[in-house]
Design an enzyme around this catalytic site. Structure first.
Site, mmCIF file in Angstrom:
data_model
loop_
_atom_site.group_PDB
_atom_site.id
_atom_site.type_symbol
_atom_site.label_atom_id
_atom_site.label_comp_id
_atom_site.label_asym_id
_atom_site.label_seq_id
_atom_site.Cartn_x
_atom_site.Cartn_y
_atom_site.Cartn_z
ATOM 1 N N HIS A 51 0.667 -1.215 -0.077
ATOM 2 C CA HIS A 51 -0.006 -0.019 0.079
ATOM 3 C C HIS A 51 0.957 1.097 -0.176
ATOM 4 C CE1 HIS A 51 -4.159 -1.738 1.555
ATOM 5 N NE2 HIS A 51 -3.375 -2.481 0.711
ATOM 6 N N GLU A 53 0.713 3.846 1.865
ATOM 7 C CA GLU A 53 1.223 4.535 3.009
ATOM 8 C C GLU A 53 2.421 3.804 3.575
ATOM 9 O OE1 GLU A 53 -3.543 4.850 3.091
ATOM 10 O OE2 GLU A 53 -1.822 3.577 1.967
ATOM 11 N N CYS A 81 -6.773 2.321 5.121
ATOM 12 C CA CYS A 81 -7.411 1.142 5.540
ATOM 13 C C CYS A 81 -7.033 0.680 7.076
ATOM 14 C CB CYS A 81 -7.089 -0.190 4.669
ATOM 15 S SG CYS A 81 -5.319 -0.704 4.746
ATOM 16 N N CYS A 84 -3.249 0.064 7.170
ATOM 17 C CA CYS A 84 -2.083 1.466 7.089
ATOM 18 C C CYS A 84 -2.447 2.184 8.320
ATOM 19 C CB CYS A 84 -2.577 2.049 5.906
ATOM 20 S SG CYS A 84 -1.962 1.132 4.297
#
Length: 157
Positions: A51, A53, A81, A84
């Site tokens: 991801h 992040e 999410c 993260c």
């Protein structure tokens, strides 16, 4: 200042599009300097962990020489999410600036707010809606084009 850095996060999201990835971009700033950049690479790297992040946190941690990012600010185009958001809290991030919210999977206020739970030993300052239209538009355009491509492939197949 928030808009300036969110534009940088949007540049990262555009890199994801070039890979055919969902356009999510993220940067981390320390003392007015970008120390971490990331964009979604889940399909490219074939891992849930890729991801935007998490990639940006890893780069920022290397730049800081520490896992603690206490005086850093994250700018991310889509609400984080649960994975993260947890990593953001664990990194002791000072603040997160979000472009657009994610009502289906967001954990910075949409479904729940992991960033500011009183039960945790660290809470993250949160700003939402920065360049919201631009951040929403890039995602909507991507998914609209993806649906068209998928439909065309079905017709050709």
């Amino acid at each position: 200042m928030n808009e300036k850095y969110m534009k940088e996060a949007l540049k990262q999201a555009k890199k994801a599009i070039r890979l055919g990835e969902v356009p999510i971009g993220c940067i981390i700033v320390y003392e007015d300097k970008i120390i971490g950049r990331g964009y979604n690479k889940r399909n490219t790297k074939k891992t849930t962990l890729a991801h935007a992040e998490l990639i940006a946190i890893e780069k920022a941690s290397k730049a800081m020489g520490d896992w603690r990012l206490e005086d850093c600010v994250m700018y991310v185009t889509l609400e984080p999410c649960q994975m993260c958001a947890g990593a953001i809290v664990q990194s002791r991030m000072k603040k997160v600036v979000v472009g657009t919210m994610n009502p289906k999977a967001g954990c910075a206020g949409s479904i729940l707010n992991l960033l500011q739970m009183e039960e945790f030993n660290h809470r993250v300052e949160l700003v939402t809606g920065v360049l919201e239209k631009e951040c929403t538009d890039i995602l909507q355009t991507f998914f609209k084009e993806l649906r068209i491509r998928n439909k065309m492939e079905k017709l050709e197949g």
